[in-house]
Design an enzyme around this catalytic site. Structure first.
Site, PDB file in Angstrom:
ATOM      1  CG  HIS A  72      22.710 -23.483 147.554  1.00 27.49           C
ATOM      2  ND1 HIS A  72      21.388 -23.588 146.746  1.00 27.49           N
ATOM      3  CD2 HIS A  72      23.507 -23.108 146.534  1.00 27.49           C
ATOM      4  CE1 HIS A  72      21.453 -23.212 145.484  1.00 27.49           C
ATOM      5  NE2 HIS A  72      22.979 -22.751 145.498  1.00 27.49           N
ATOM      6  CE1 TYR A 201      13.545 -26.465 147.962  1.00 26.65           C
ATOM      7  CE2 TYR A 201      11.898 -28.263 147.259  1.00 26.65           C
ATOM      8  CZ  TYR A 201      13.367 -28.100 147.599  1.00 26.65           C
ATOM      9  OH  TYR A 201      14.448 -28.864 147.425  1.00 26.65           O
ATOM     10  CE1 TYR A 385      15.462 -29.620 150.291  1.00 27.50           C
ATOM     11  CE2 TYR A 385      17.791 -29.052 150.418  1.00 27.50           C
ATOM     12  CZ  TYR A 385      16.491 -29.017 149.855  1.00 27.50           C
ATOM     13  OH  TYR A 385      16.590 -28.836 148.534  1.00 27.50           O
TER      14      TYR A 385
HETATM   15  C1  PHB Z   1      16.131 -29.884 140.752  1.00 30.64           C
HETATM   16  O1  PHB Z   1      16.992 -29.054 140.563  1.00 30.64           O
HETATM   17  O2  PHB Z   1      15.799 -30.556 139.604  1.00 30.64           O
HETATM   18  C2  PHB Z   1      15.474 -30.184 141.714  1.00 30.64           C
HETATM   19  C3  PHB Z   1      15.818 -29.507 142.956  1.00 30.64           C
HETATM   20  C4  PHB Z   1      15.301 -29.805 144.149  1.00 30.64           C
HETATM   21  C5  PHB Z   1      14.288 -30.712 144.367  1.00 30.64           C
HETATM   22  C6  PHB Z   1      13.920 -31.330 143.231  1.00 30.64           C
HETATM   23  C7  PHB Z   1      14.560 -31.063 142.019  1.00 30.64           C
HETATM   24  O3  PHB Z   1      13.783 -31.102 145.262  1.00 30.64           O
END
Ligand code: PHB
Ligand code: APR
Length: 399
Positions: A72, A201, A385
């Protein structure tokens, strides 16, 4: 029985450390409380930073991850009904993350360990660690009605948040820092194509949501819920309905719903233990620290602890030097605190806090507005990140 390194816990931390040690010719035994199926049944995040990918390659278990993992280059933030892309690749000079489920990664590590016949005791009960203040630490446990004892040079406490290693450290030598958040994440896994090719998000007036994925045919979604909610009270239909209410028009339109394969509520916590070393016992991964999942840092932090610990043990056995072992706790904690800070910050930026009044909501919106319209702000999100460099801060006046 004797070995060089006794590893407590066969989660990602313990299994990865075991593989790396074995590749360097360092004998190790893993002692795990559960059976393998149970370990694999735990659903956890699966966003891998490059350092984690590199380490899996170094351990010789990266082949399937490279075949099946999804690279990604960015993700979306949905704030106030508007989508903003965080271009990880563009903002960090070409860095990306990999989507590969923690269950798959754990399975790869387990298979590699089994193929090499490395000693592993599953379903160990009454595990006790002792004598780590001497040169001959000891691990005792019971398995199938039989008592076992293992002598070793070092104990690696990779036994997660509820493990026995941290609990066995002398109380006077340990300091714990903790913040429990006033909400949880209700997660749902489904065999439906993800709503978007990257993660979204969501900061919505109804609370946080996350659209994640495991593959091009399997999605993982989360909703912020009050801690009083019970998963039994959430039908799949109620979940999808609430998710729709937190999304924007295009996502609502593209959302494919279906029966859940798994549904659970996880509390959110920030937690750090200092130090991460007690004599000849070293803590790694969730045994030493927990992050809220918002920044997807849990597994990556576990991997970097393991990297530091492996390097230190290798140096000890190859050169007789204890320098790496002596530096382990400080080195690991410096990285841990940076990731803890990011995870806490990203959590408070994206969630609704029940006790905050309208002015705090305004502050949050103003901060997001600033970050999303400033090159520096976007870069701050992106570089954290994808994971700060391993030597971050090493050259900036830290002696
Ligand atoms: C997940 O795919 O479970 C997941 C992905 C990103 C996050 C937290 C959980 O920040
Ligand atoms: N004796 C032996 N094993 C134990 C004991 C014990 N007393 N207590 C716990 N364990 C085992 C657990 O059953 C589990 O399999 O230790 C293992 C710890 O694994 P994890 O909890 O997955 O921790 P870790 O390997 O550090 O992985 C960190 O998992 O929680 C996520 O976000 C976190 O992704 C990160 C990763």
């Amino acid at each position: 029985m004797r070995t060089q390194v006794a590893i407590i816990g066969a989660g990602p931390s313990g299994l990865l450390l075991g593989q790396l040690l074995a590749s360097a010719g360092i004998a190790n035994v893993i002692i795990e409380r559960q059976n393998g199926e149970h370990v694999l049944s735990r659903i956890r995040a699966g966003i891998l930073e490059q350092v984690c990918i590199d380490l899996l390659d170094e351990a010789g278990v990266g082949a399937r991850m490279h075949r099946e993992g999804l690279v990604h280059q960015g993700f979306d933030l949905l704030v106030g009904g508007e989508r903003h892309r965080i271009d990880l690749h563009g903002l960090t000079g070409g860095k990306t993350v990999m989507v590969y489920g923690q269950t798959e990664l754990t399975r790869d590590l387990m298979d590699a360990r089994a193929a090499q016949n490395l000693p592993t005791f599953y379903e160990a009960s009454e595990v006790q660690v002792s004598d780590f203040d001497t040169a001959q630490p000891r691990v005792r446990w019971r398995c199938g009605g039989q008592a076992h004892e293992l002598r070793c040079d070092f104990i690696a406490g990779c036994d997660g948040f509820h493990g026995v290693c941290r609990a066995s450290a002398p109380r006077g030598a340990i300091r714990e820092y903790e913040k429990v958040y006033p909400f949880g994440w209700l997660g749902l896994l489904a065999d439906t194509p993800p709503v978007h090719h990257e993660l979204i998000y969501v900061n919505s007036p109804r609370g946080f949501a996350l659209c994640s994925q495991r593959s091009t045919t399997r999605s993982r979604y989360y909703l912020q819920v009050p801690l009083t909610e019970r998963v039994e009270d959430w039908t799949d239909e109620a979940f999808w309905q609430e998710l729709r209410l937190r999304l924007d028009g295009p996502a609502r339109e593209h959302l494919v719903t279906g029966p859940s394969i798994e549904k659970s509520i996880a509390p959110l916590r920030s937690f750090v233990t200092e130090p991460m070393r007690f004599g000849r016992m070293f803590l790694a991964g969730d045994a030493a620290h927990i992050v809220p999942p918002t920044g997807a840092k849990g597994l990556n932090l576990a991997a970097t602890d393991v990297k530091y610990l492996f390097n230190a043990l290798r140096e000890y056995y190859a050169e007789g030097s204890e320098a790496g072992l002596d530096a382990y706790s400080e080195r690991a904690l410096a990285r841990v605190w940076r990731a803890e800070r990011f995870s806490w910050w990203f959590t408070q930026l994206m969630h609704r806090f029940p006790d905050d009044g309208p002015i705090v909501e305004k502050f949050q919106r103003a901060e997001l507005d600033y970050l999303l319209h400033s090159e520096a702000g976007l870069r701050t999100i992106a570089e954290n990140y994808v994971g700060l460099p391993l030597d971050f801060g090493a050259h900036a006046g830290r002696g």
